[in-house]
Scaffold this active site. Sequence first.
Site, short mmCIF file in Angstrom:
data_model
loop_
_atom_site.label_atom_id
_atom_site.label_comp_id
_atom_site.label_asym_id
_atom_site.label_seq_id
_atom_site.Cartn_x
_atom_site.Cartn_y
_atom_site.Cartn_z
N LYS A 25 0.82 -1.21 0.00
CA LYS A 25 0.00 0.00 0.00
C LYS A 25 0.86 1.27 0.00
O LYS A 25 2.06 1.20 0.29
CB LYS A 25 -0.92 -0.03 1.23
CG LYS A 25 -1.98 -1.14 1.20
CD LYS A 25 -2.82 -1.10 2.48
CE LYS A 25 -3.99 -2.08 2.44
NZ LYS A 25 -4.76 -2.06 3.73
N PHE B 25 -15.82 4.45 7.21
CA PHE B 25 -14.44 4.72 6.79
C PHE B 25 -14.19 4.49 5.30
O PHE B 25 -13.09 4.69 4.81
CB PHE B 25 -13.44 3.91 7.62
CG PHE B 25 -13.59 2.40 7.52
CD1 PHE B 25 -13.06 1.71 6.44
CD2 PHE B 25 -14.25 1.68 8.51
CE1 PHE B 25 -13.20 0.34 6.33
CE2 PHE B 25 -14.39 0.30 8.41
CZ PHE B 25 -13.86 -0.38 7.31
N ARG C 68 -1.62 -14.06 5.55
CA ARG C 68 -2.43 -13.39 6.59
C ARG C 68 -1.72 -13.46 7.94
O ARG C 68 -1.71 -12.50 8.70
CB ARG C 68 -3.81 -14.05 6.72
CG ARG C 68 -4.77 -13.78 5.58
CD ARG C 68 -5.23 -12.36 5.46
NE ARG C 68 -6.17 -11.92 6.48
CZ ARG C 68 -6.90 -10.79 6.38
NH1 ARG C 68 -6.77 -10.00 5.33
NH2 ARG C 68 -7.73 -10.44 7.33
N THR D 226 -5.48 -6.44 11.48
CA THR D 226 -5.75 -5.27 10.64
C THR D 226 -5.25 -3.97 11.27
O THR D 226 -4.64 -3.14 10.60
CB THR D 226 -7.29 -5.15 10.41
OG1 THR D 226 -7.74 -6.40 9.86
CG2 THR D 226 -7.63 -4.03 9.47
N ARG E 207 2.24 -5.79 9.94
CA ARG E 207 1.38 -4.65 10.29
C ARG E 207 1.73 -4.03 11.65
O ARG E 207 1.22 -2.95 11.97
CB ARG E 207 -0.09 -5.07 10.22
CG ARG E 207 -0.56 -5.19 8.77
CD ARG E 207 -1.87 -5.89 8.66
NE ARG E 207 -2.55 -5.62 7.39
CZ ARG E 207 -3.72 -6.12 7.08
NH1 ARG E 207 -4.36 -6.89 7.94
NH2 ARG E 207 -4.28 -5.85 5.92
N HIS F 251 -2.17 -5.16 1.90
CA HIS F 251 -3.41 -5.92 1.81
C HIS F 251 -3.03 -7.37 1.56
O HIS F 251 -2.07 -7.65 0.85
CB HIS F 251 -4.27 -5.43 0.63
CG HIS F 251 -5.32 -6.42 0.24
ND1 HIS F 251 -6.50 -6.56 0.93
CD2 HIS F 251 -5.33 -7.37 -0.73
CE1 HIS F 251 -7.21 -7.54 0.39
NE2 HIS F 251 -6.51 -8.06 -0.62
#
Length: 242
Positions: free
Chosen positions: A14, A64, A102, A108, A122, A147
Amino acid sequence: MQNGNHTQSLVLIKPDALKNSATGYIFSILSEFNTGLYFAGMKVVNVTEMLAAEHYAEHKEKAFYPSLLEYITGKTHFPEQPQKQKVIAIVYQGPNAVQKIRDLAGPTNPNNAREQKPGCIRSLGAVVPVKNAEGAVIDQRIDNLIHASATDCEAEREIKLWFKPNEIPTALKSFQTQISERSFYLKDGKLITEYNSGSTPIIAAGDIVWKSDLDILDQLISGQTPSGTLELVAAKYLLNRE
Ligand code: GTP
Ligand code: MG
């Protein structure tokens, strides 16, 4: 359908990851040496509103959602630099690709990531307060670097959304393809099969396309209820062109 244990997953590097020069770090974490996964496709994409909206369609009703589209199109991190408004899209393939990525991506929300899984990708992200003109905090932004497809089913939808079949080497194509017998064009947001002035070609007769995409186009042209939206098919054909 994904091929048994040997699955594919879509990863997006991202805009916040690009801004922080974290690309190499993420590639290292996801390297074949560490994960057993290998590249099946990769490209640099200036994300259009159409692609962003289809990618995050499941979040359309969330508060959002508008800020999520600003984020993934690069407008949040590079408001004055259109040349930097991009993401890197990668298809990874290998045993349990979806779950493996993942796990390495982590939760997240980067605050939860730091707490629950220190060291995950993350955990290097940020939760950024969004302020109004008066300086009062009105929202928060979740800058979480990558992502990663959440399920095999989501991965299939996302890979077909971001990539044309010929952008993935033949031996690595996981989803059914078909040769289109006719050409398709867009004009004023509508699908047509004959070229006329002002129409944008998306598929030429003889092109290889995802079979599920061709089904949607055929259904749209023949007036049947389509199994997906025109934008789901068209978005990838409208990338990186004038
Ligand atoms: P992706 O891999 O990006 O799809 O993330 P995810 O699958 O872990 O989370 P989800 O699909 O639920 O959310 C998609 C993206 O929306 C997240 O990566 C965040 O960037 C953003 N997001 C999710 N929840 C929130 C929220 O509560 N507030 C804000 N501002 N952004 C959110
Ligand atoms: Mg998601």
